[in-house]
Design a protein around this motif. Structure first.
Motif, PDB file in Angstrom:
ATOM      1  N   ASP A   1     -28.427 -22.214  -1.577  1.00  0.00           N
ATOM      2  CA  ASP A   1     -28.528 -23.672  -1.532  1.00  0.00           C
ATOM      3  C   ASP A   1     -28.447 -24.118  -0.075  1.00  0.00           C
ATOM      4  OD1 ASP A   1     -28.544 -26.373  -2.087  1.00  0.00           O
ATOM      5  OD2 ASP A   1     -26.513 -26.427  -2.897  1.00  0.00           O
ATOM      6  N   THR A   2     -29.485 -23.791   0.696  1.00  0.00           N
ATOM      7  CA  THR A   2     -29.441 -24.048   2.138  1.00  0.00           C
ATOM      8  C   THR A   2     -29.421 -25.529   2.494  1.00  0.00           C
ATOM      9  OG1 THR A   2     -31.845 -23.842   2.299  1.00  0.00           O
ATOM     10  CG2 THR A   2     -30.536 -21.844   2.699  1.00  0.00           C
ATOM     11  N   ALA A   3     -29.807 -26.388   1.582  1.00  0.00           N
ATOM     12  CA  ALA A   3     -29.741 -27.831   1.828  1.00  0.00           C
ATOM     13  C   ALA A   3     -28.420 -28.417   1.336  1.00  0.00           C
ATOM     14  CB  ALA A   3     -30.909 -28.537   1.146  1.00  0.00           C
ATOM     15  N   GLY A   4     -27.590 -27.573   0.757  1.00  0.00           N
ATOM     16  CA  GLY A   4     -26.317 -28.023   0.196  1.00  0.00           C
ATOM     17  C   GLY A   4     -25.240 -28.187   1.251  1.00  0.00           C
ATOM     18  N   PRO A   5     -24.016 -28.331   0.799  1.00  0.00           N
ATOM     19  CA  PRO A   5     -22.902 -28.579   1.723  1.00  0.00           C
ATOM     20  C   PRO A   5     -22.599 -27.390   2.626  1.00  0.00           C
ATOM     21  CG  PRO A   5     -22.082 -28.218  -0.499  1.00  0.00           C
ATOM     22  CD  PRO A   5     -23.581 -28.268  -0.591  1.00  0.00           C
ATOM     23  N   VAL A   6     -22.041 -27.701   3.782  1.00  0.00           N
ATOM     24  CA  VAL A   6     -21.607 -26.699   4.751  1.00  0.00           C
ATOM     25  C   VAL A   6     -20.110 -26.879   4.951  1.00  0.00           C
ATOM     26  CG1 VAL A   6     -21.778 -25.958   7.161  1.00  0.00           C
ATOM     27  CG2 VAL A   6     -23.837 -26.655   5.931  1.00  0.00           C
ATOM     28  N   LEU A   7     -19.386 -25.787   4.877  1.00  0.00           N
ATOM     29  CA  LEU A   7     -17.948 -25.814   5.144  1.00  0.00           C
ATOM     30  C   LEU A   7     -17.719 -25.413   6.590  1.00  0.00           C
ATOM     31  CD1 LEU A   7     -16.694 -23.943   1.953  1.00  0.00           C
ATOM     32  CD2 LEU A   7     -16.769 -26.409   2.336  1.00  0.00           C
ATOM     33  N   LEU A   8     -16.814 -26.093   7.268  1.00  0.00           N
ATOM     34  CA  LEU A   8     -16.469 -25.750   8.645  1.00  0.00           C
ATOM     35  C   LEU A   8     -15.080 -25.149   8.668  1.00  0.00           C
ATOM     36  CD1 LEU A   8     -17.711 -28.924  10.545  1.00  0.00           C
ATOM     37  CD2 LEU A   8     -18.826 -26.693  10.412  1.00  0.00           C
ATOM     38  N   PHE A   9     -14.983 -23.900   9.089  1.00  0.00           N
ATOM     39  CA  PHE A   9     -13.708 -23.204   9.210  1.00  0.00           C
ATOM     40  C   PHE A   9     -13.304 -23.169  10.671  1.00  0.00           C
ATOM     41  CE2 PHE A   9     -15.338 -21.611   5.240  1.00  0.00           C
ATOM     42  CZ  PHE A   9     -14.213 -21.478   4.449  1.00  0.00           C
ATOM     43  N   GLY A  10     -12.029 -23.322  10.936  1.00  0.00           N
ATOM     44  CA  GLY A  10     -11.535 -23.107  12.285  1.00  0.00           C
ATOM     45  C   GLY A  10     -11.771 -21.654  12.657  1.00  0.00           C
ATOM     46  N   ALA A  11     -12.056 -21.390  13.928  1.00  0.00           N
ATOM     47  CA  ALA A  11     -12.383 -20.032  14.353  1.00  0.00           C
ATOM     48  C   ALA A  11     -11.267 -19.041  14.004  1.00  0.00           C
ATOM     49  CB  ALA A  11     -12.688 -19.998  15.846  1.00  0.00           C
ATOM     50  N   ALA A  12     -10.012 -19.435  14.192  1.00  0.00           N
ATOM     51  CA  ALA A  12      -8.898 -18.529  13.880  1.00  0.00           C
ATOM     52  C   ALA A  12      -8.809 -18.261  12.379  1.00  0.00           C
ATOM     53  CB  ALA A  12      -7.587 -19.113  14.392  1.00  0.00           C
ATOM     54  N   GLY A  13      -9.013 -19.291  11.569  1.00  0.00           N
ATOM     55  CA  GLY A  13      -8.994 -19.117  10.116  1.00  0.00           C
ATOM     56  C   GLY A  13     -10.113 -18.222   9.640  1.00  0.00           C
ATOM     57  N   TRP A  14     -11.295 -18.378  10.238  1.00  0.00           N
ATOM     58  CA  TRP A  14     -12.442 -17.540   9.891  1.00  0.00           C
ATOM     59  C   TRP A  14     -12.176 -16.082  10.242  1.00  0.00           C
ATOM     60  CZ3 TRP A  14     -16.388 -17.323   6.846  1.00  0.00           C
ATOM     61  CH2 TRP A  14     -17.418 -16.418   7.077  1.00  0.00           C
ATOM     62  N   THR A  15     -11.606 -15.850  11.420  1.00  0.00           N
ATOM     63  CA  THR A  15     -11.288 -14.483  11.850  1.00  0.00           C
ATOM     64  C   THR A  15     -10.309 -13.836  10.877  1.00  0.00           C
ATOM     65  OG1 THR A  15     -11.685 -15.044  14.151  1.00  0.00           O
ATOM     66  CG2 THR A  15     -10.330 -13.092  13.735  1.00  0.00           C
ATOM     67  N   GLY A  16      -9.303 -14.588  10.443  1.00  0.00           N
ATOM     68  CA  GLY A  16      -8.345 -14.064   9.476  1.00  0.00           C
ATOM     69  C   GLY A  16      -8.987 -13.750   8.138  1.00  0.00           C
ATOM     70  N   PHE A  17      -9.892 -14.634   7.697  1.00  0.00           N
ATOM     71  CA  PHE A  17     -10.599 -14.415   6.438  1.00  0.00           C
ATOM     72  C   PHE A  17     -11.447 -13.147   6.503  1.00  0.00           C
ATOM     73  CE2 PHE A  17     -14.614 -14.985   4.099  1.00  0.00           C
ATOM     74  CZ  PHE A  17     -14.112 -15.003   2.804  1.00  0.00           C
ATOM     75  N   VAL A  18     -12.223 -12.995   7.572  1.00  0.00           N
ATOM     76  CA  VAL A  18     -13.087 -11.821   7.725  1.00  0.00           C
ATOM     77  C   VAL A  18     -12.248 -10.545   7.789  1.00  0.00           C
ATOM     78  CG1 VAL A  18     -14.718 -10.653   9.279  1.00  0.00           C
ATOM     79  CG2 VAL A  18     -14.988 -13.090   8.766  1.00  0.00           C
ATOM     80  N   SER A  19     -11.129 -10.596   8.482  1.00  0.00           N
ATOM     81  CA  SER A  19     -10.244  -9.420   8.560  1.00  0.00           C
ATOM     82  C   SER A  19      -9.719  -9.042   7.186  1.00  0.00           C
ATOM     83  CB  SER A  19      -9.077  -9.696   9.505  1.00  0.00           C
ATOM     84  OG  SER A  19      -9.538  -9.859  10.817  1.00  0.00           O
ATOM     85  N   ALA A  20      -9.351 -10.043   6.384  1.00  0.00           N
ATOM     86  CA  ALA A  20      -8.839  -9.781   5.038  1.00  0.00           C
ATOM     87  C   ALA A  20      -9.924  -9.180   4.144  1.00  0.00           C
ATOM     88  CB  ALA A  20      -8.291 -11.063   4.419  1.00  0.00           C
ATOM     89  N   VAL A  21     -11.145  -9.681   4.262  1.00  0.00           N
ATOM     90  CA  VAL A  21     -12.253  -9.136   3.466  1.00  0.00           C
ATOM     91  C   VAL A  21     -12.517  -7.683   3.853  1.00  0.00           C
ATOM     92  CG1 VAL A  21     -14.738  -9.291   3.035  1.00  0.00           C
ATOM     93  CG2 VAL A  21     -13.343 -11.357   3.006  1.00  0.00           C
ATOM     94  N   LYS A  22     -12.561  -7.421   5.153  1.00  0.00           N
ATOM     95  CA  LYS A  22     -12.810  -6.052   5.619  1.00  0.00           C
ATOM     96  C   LYS A  22     -11.712  -5.094   5.177  1.00  0.00           C
ATOM     97  CE  LYS A  22     -15.619  -7.060   9.664  1.00  0.00           C
ATOM     98  NZ  LYS A  22     -15.706  -7.002  11.138  1.00  0.00           N
ATOM     99  N   ALA A  23     -10.486  -5.597   5.088  1.00  0.00           N
ATOM    100  CA  ALA A  23      -9.369  -4.758   4.673  1.00  0.00           C
ATOM    101  C   ALA A  23      -9.289  -4.600   3.163  1.00  0.00           C
ATOM    102  CB  ALA A  23      -8.053  -5.345   5.181  1.00  0.00           C
ATOM    103  N   GLY A  24     -10.169  -5.329   2.449  1.00  0.00           N
ATOM    104  CA  GLY A  24     -10.170  -5.249   1.001  1.00  0.00           C
ATOM    105  C   GLY A  24      -8.973  -5.954   0.382  1.00  0.00           C
ATOM    106  N   SER A  25      -8.457  -6.939   1.084  1.00  0.00           N
ATOM    107  CA  SER A  25      -7.280  -7.664   0.631  1.00  0.00           C
ATOM    108  C   SER A  25      -7.561  -8.365  -0.695  1.00  0.00           C
ATOM    109  CB  SER A  25      -6.877  -8.690   1.687  1.00  0.00           C
ATOM    110  OG  SER A  25      -5.704  -9.338   1.319  1.00  0.00           O
ATOM    111  N   GLY A  26      -6.747  -8.078  -1.674  1.00  0.00           N
ATOM    112  CA  GLY A  26      -6.872  -8.719  -2.974  1.00  0.00           C
ATOM    113  C   GLY A  26      -6.191 -10.084  -2.984  1.00  0.00           C
ATOM    114  N   GLY A  27      -6.524 -10.896  -3.948  1.00  0.00           N
ATOM    115  CA  GLY A  27      -5.868 -12.180  -4.117  1.00  0.00           C
ATOM    116  C   GLY A  27      -6.282 -13.240  -3.123  1.00  0.00           C
ATOM    117  N   LEU A  28      -7.469 -13.106  -2.521  1.00  0.00           N
ATOM    118  CA  LEU A  28      -7.904 -14.107  -1.555  1.00  0.00           C
ATOM    119  C   LEU A  28      -8.039 -15.485  -2.194  1.00  0.00           C
ATOM    120  CD1 LEU A  28     -10.568 -12.190   0.539  1.00  0.00           C
ATOM    121  CD2 LEU A  28      -8.353 -12.997   1.305  1.00  0.00           C
ATOM    122  N   ALA A  29      -8.478 -15.543  -3.447  1.00  0.00           N
ATOM    123  CA  ALA A  29      -8.672 -16.826  -4.099  1.00  0.00           C
ATOM    124  C   ALA A  29      -7.354 -17.568  -4.288  1.00  0.00           C
ATOM    125  CB  ALA A  29      -9.344 -16.627  -5.444  1.00  0.00           C
ATOM    126  N   ALA A  30      -6.266 -16.848  -4.349  1.00  0.00           N
ATOM    127  CA  ALA A  30      -4.968 -17.489  -4.581  1.00  0.00           C
ATOM    128  C   ALA A  30      -4.333 -18.015  -3.296  1.00  0.00           C
ATOM    129  CB  ALA A  30      -4.010 -16.481  -5.230  1.00  0.00           C
TER     130      ALA A  30
END
Length: 75
Positions: free
Chosen positions: A45-74
């Motif tokens: 949905d490229t015409a849909g909404p865009v979320l803006l993450f702070g750079a530090a928050g994005w870095t933490g999110f990507v690190s958690a995904v790469k580490a296979g961290s469970g429970g991200l949705a919570a």
């Protein structure tokens, strides 16, 4: 950044963690991170909404995904 941030010139990159079957597809604009924010959108949905993450928050999110961290949705 404000709600009228111009993203017309950004180059979107599809996440390597997006599924290939048309499901969870996420794109982000890498070069916008210099402004302190990382825009993220649904690639289906490229015409849909865009979320803006702070750079530090994005870095933490990507690190958690790469580490296979469970429970991200919570978080």
């Amino acid at each position: 950044m404000n709600s009228r941030t111009d993203l017309a010139g950004v180059q979107w990159v599809k996440s390597s963690h997006s599924s290939q079957n048309g499901g969870a597809c996420l794109e982000y604009a890498r070069q916008a991170a210099a402004s302190g924010f990382v825009p993220v959108r649904d690639s289906k949905d490229t015409a849909g909404p865009v979320l803006l993450f702070g750079a530090a928050g994005w870095t933490g999110f990507v690190s958690a995904v790469k580490a296979g961290s469970g429970g991200l949705a919570a978080r």
